[in-house]
Design a protein around this motif. Structure first.
Motif, PDB file in Angstrom:
ATOM      1  N   PRO A   1       3.812  -9.031  10.704  1.00 15.03           N
ATOM      2  CA  PRO A   1       4.268  -7.655  10.436  1.00 15.03           C
ATOM      3  C   PRO A   1       3.921  -7.175   9.031  1.00 15.03           C
ATOM      4  CG  PRO A   1       5.985  -8.865  11.561  1.00 15.03           C
ATOM      5  CD  PRO A   1       4.901  -9.860  11.243  1.00 15.03           C
ATOM      6  N   CYS A   2       4.098  -8.042   8.046  1.00 14.48           N
ATOM      7  CA  CYS A   2       3.802  -7.702   6.663  1.00 14.48           C
ATOM      8  C   CYS A   2       2.325  -7.434   6.445  1.00 14.48           C
ATOM      9  CB  CYS A   2       4.166  -8.896   5.800  1.00 14.48           C
ATOM     10  SG  CYS A   2       5.501  -8.550   4.741  1.00 14.48           S
TER      11      CYS A   2
ATOM     12  N   LYS B   1      13.117 -19.650   7.335  1.00 15.92           N
ATOM     13  CA  LYS B   1      13.418 -19.337   5.928  1.00 15.92           C
ATOM     14  C   LYS B   1      14.767 -18.643   5.756  1.00 15.92           C
ATOM     15  CE  LYS B   1       9.660 -17.176   4.691  1.00 15.92           C
ATOM     16  NZ  LYS B   1       8.699 -16.431   3.876  1.00 15.92           N
ATOM     17  N   LYS B   2      14.983 -17.635   6.584  1.00 15.75           N
ATOM     18  CA  LYS B   2      16.208 -16.844   6.455  1.00 15.75           C
ATOM     19  C   LYS B   2      17.441 -17.724   6.668  1.00 15.75           C
ATOM     20  CE  LYS B   2      18.534 -12.852   8.389  1.00 15.75           C
ATOM     21  NZ  LYS B   2      18.462 -11.748   9.339  1.00 15.75           N
TER      22      LYS B   2
ATOM     23  N   HIS C   1       1.320  -4.155   7.880  1.00 16.92           N
ATOM     24  CA  HIS C   1       1.792  -3.034   7.085  1.00 16.92           C
ATOM     25  C   HIS C   1       0.836  -2.776   5.927  1.00 16.92           C
ATOM     26  CE1 HIS C   1       4.388  -0.305   4.977  1.00 16.92           C
ATOM     27  NE2 HIS C   1       4.180  -1.021   3.898  1.00 16.92           N
TER      28      HIS C   1
ATOM     29  N   TYR D   1       6.714 -13.740  12.631  1.00 16.05           N
ATOM     30  CA  TYR D   1       7.173 -14.016  11.274  1.00 16.05           C
ATOM     31  C   TYR D   1       6.159 -13.708  10.179  1.00 16.05           C
ATOM     32  CZ  TYR D   1      10.651 -16.365  14.069  1.00 16.05           C
ATOM     33  OH  TYR D   1      11.595 -16.635  15.006  1.00 16.05           O
TER      34      TYR D   1
ATOM     35  N   TYR E   1       8.450 -23.893   9.309  1.00 11.52           N
ATOM     36  CA  TYR E   1       9.168 -23.385   8.136  1.00 11.52           C
ATOM     37  C   TYR E   1       9.219 -21.867   8.116  1.00 11.52           C
ATOM     38  CZ  TYR E   1      10.513 -22.713   3.270  1.00 11.52           C
ATOM     39  OH  TYR E   1      11.172 -22.321   2.136  1.00 11.52           O
TER      40      TYR E   1
ATOM     41  N   ASP F   1      -2.042 -13.950   0.776  1.00  7.08           N
ATOM     42  CA  ASP F   1      -0.959 -13.373  -0.024  1.00  7.08           C
ATOM     43  C   ASP F   1       0.089 -12.702   0.843  1.00  7.08           C
ATOM     44  OD1 ASP F   1      -2.254 -14.198  -2.176  1.00  7.08           O
ATOM     45  OD2 ASP F   1      -3.143 -12.254  -2.680  1.00  7.08           O
ATOM     46  N   PHE F   2      -0.339 -12.210   1.992  1.00  6.04           N
ATOM     47  CA  PHE F   2       0.608 -11.462   2.812  1.00  6.04           C
ATOM     48  C   PHE F   2       1.220 -12.324   3.901  1.00  6.04           C
ATOM     49  CE2 PHE F   2      -2.294  -8.370   1.013  1.00  6.04           C
ATOM     50  CZ  PHE F   2      -1.374  -7.693   0.237  1.00  6.04           C
TER      51      PHE F   2
ATOM     52  N   CYS G   1       3.536 -15.152   4.734  1.00  7.58           N
ATOM     53  CA  CYS G   1       4.580 -15.638   3.841  1.00  7.58           C
ATOM     54  C   CYS G   1       4.917 -17.105   4.130  1.00  7.58           C
ATOM     55  CB  CYS G   1       5.794 -14.775   4.012  1.00  7.58           C
ATOM     56  SG  CYS G   1       5.291 -13.108   4.365  1.00  7.58           S
TER      57      CYS G   1
END
Lengths: 72, 297
Positions: B107-108, B246-247, B111, B104, B242, B294-295, B297
């Motif tokens: 991945p961000c 989220k989704k 990237h 969760y 959490y 920041d990345f 989430c």
């Protein structure tokens, strides 16, 4: 008319690519709503669309979930 | 000692069979047997008992097997790093992450990291926290993401902040707040005990005088996705992080249930072996220190 793209759980750069494609298809005055759950996706959208001639509004509807409204 | 002999022995014990080891290593059975004999000669110990039900390690073999796993992991990682080094791509990075981070939050981050540092090959695997710690300590994995924190003489730990878990029910669940006693009435779908989050759940419940053994546990699963589907179908309650829900909260397939102000707080951290220097690893650590939050989430 509101076009909605759901990008929850999707990772960059997919949401931006989807948003770009939809935005191109839209007519002037129409609204694009993108739902994202990653901060970097939000940043990417903001960076890209702030350069275009459109207005943009962001709402954090849940902690870590944003609805981005882009009016063409 | 020839490392390939050690590999032949390791695979043989792993499969309890010379023929399976031979098949995986693309070698003939006699070759494997010879390799094991050579290893036994080098180490001056008998490592295998050969019976008509298969092959089994002797106590000495058991010991060698334990070491072989670590030696081969380290060796294979060294060879891959070396290949990268020769091809002028010094940027190979291996990551072992606990499931929630891996699925969760990571991945961000990856990237964005790859966008800034070109030519990088990142290998990610998902493991439970104790395995992640083991991989970073012994397996030559560069970066580990774990629940909680871990420090020793070789391992450094960077905290990534505080996170929360919540009681969750299906989206159309009517009782948005429950008393502690009522919890005992419902079925629970709980994260498997191998996952470090489970310990946090148990400790938090205990601090509120709830014994997890008294809950009706319908299913324990290491897969958060399968727990989510069961809860979304209205089969009962769960306690989930959490970042993993989220989704479902947004689409209203799941909802948070308040139970007398009980909060499940925990932290994530990044761990690495400070004795091994690698540029890509240091770049990644700097990136996380400067922008990580920041990345995530």
């Amino acid at each position: 008319m509101v076009h909605e793209i759901m990008c929850m759980g999707e990772i960059c750069p997919l949401p931006l690519l989807k948003a770009k494609k939809k935005y191109e298809e839209m007519k002037e005055g129409e609204i694009l709503k993108v739902v994202v759950d990653h901060r970097c996706t939000l940043d990417n959208l903001e960076t890209y669309f702030s350069k275009l001639n459109c207005s943009m509004e962001v709402k954090e509807v849940l902690k870590g979930v944003w609805e981005v409204y882009i009016k063409k | 000692m020839n490392i390939e002999n050690l590999r032949a022995f390791y695979k043989t014990v792993y499969y309890k069979s010379i023929s399976s080891a031979a098949r995986e290593l693309y070698l003939s059975q006699p070759t494997i047997s010879q390799q094991i004999k050579a290893l036994e000669k080098d180490l001056k110990a008998t490592l295998l008992k050969r019976t008509n039900r298969g092959v089994f390690p002797t106590p000495a073999g058991e010991l060698v097997y334990q070491y072989a796993e670590r030696i081969l992991n380290l060796y294979d990682n060294m060879v891959k790093d070396l290949e990268c080094c020769e091809n002028n791509c010094i940027n190979r990075l291996t990551i072992s992450a606990c499931p929630t981070i891996g699925q969760y939050a990571l991945p961000c981050t990856l990237h964005e990291f790859k966008r800034r540092y070109k030519n990088i090959t990142v290998h990610v695997e998902h493991n439970f926290t104790p395995e992640v710690i083991y991989n970073v300590k012994e397996g030559g994995i560069d970066i580990g993401f774990i629940e909680g924190c871990y420090v020793d003489e070789n391992i450094s730990c960077i905290p990534l902040g505080d996170f929360k878990m919540h009681f969750v029910a299906s989206g159309n669940w009517e009782e948005k707040s429950l008393s502690k006693n009522k919890l005992l009435r419902y079925n629970f779908f709980i994260i498997h005990r191998k996952c470090a989050l489970r310990k946090i759940i148990e400790e938090t419940l205990l601090a509120h005088e709830i014994d997890i053994k008294k809950l009706k546990i319908e299913m324990e699963s290491p897969s958060i996705e399968s727990i989510k589907s069961s809860v979304a179908a209205g089969h009962g309650l769960s306690i989930l992080p959490y970042i993993a829900i989220k989704k479902e909260l947004y689409t209203k397939t799941l909802s948070i249930v308040e139970v007398e102000g009980i909060e499940f707080n925990y932290s994530y951290s990044l761990i690495y072996n400070k004795k091994i220097y690698k540029k890509s690893k240091m770049d990644f650590i700097d990136f996380i220190k400067n922008n990580g939050k920041d990345f995530f989430c």
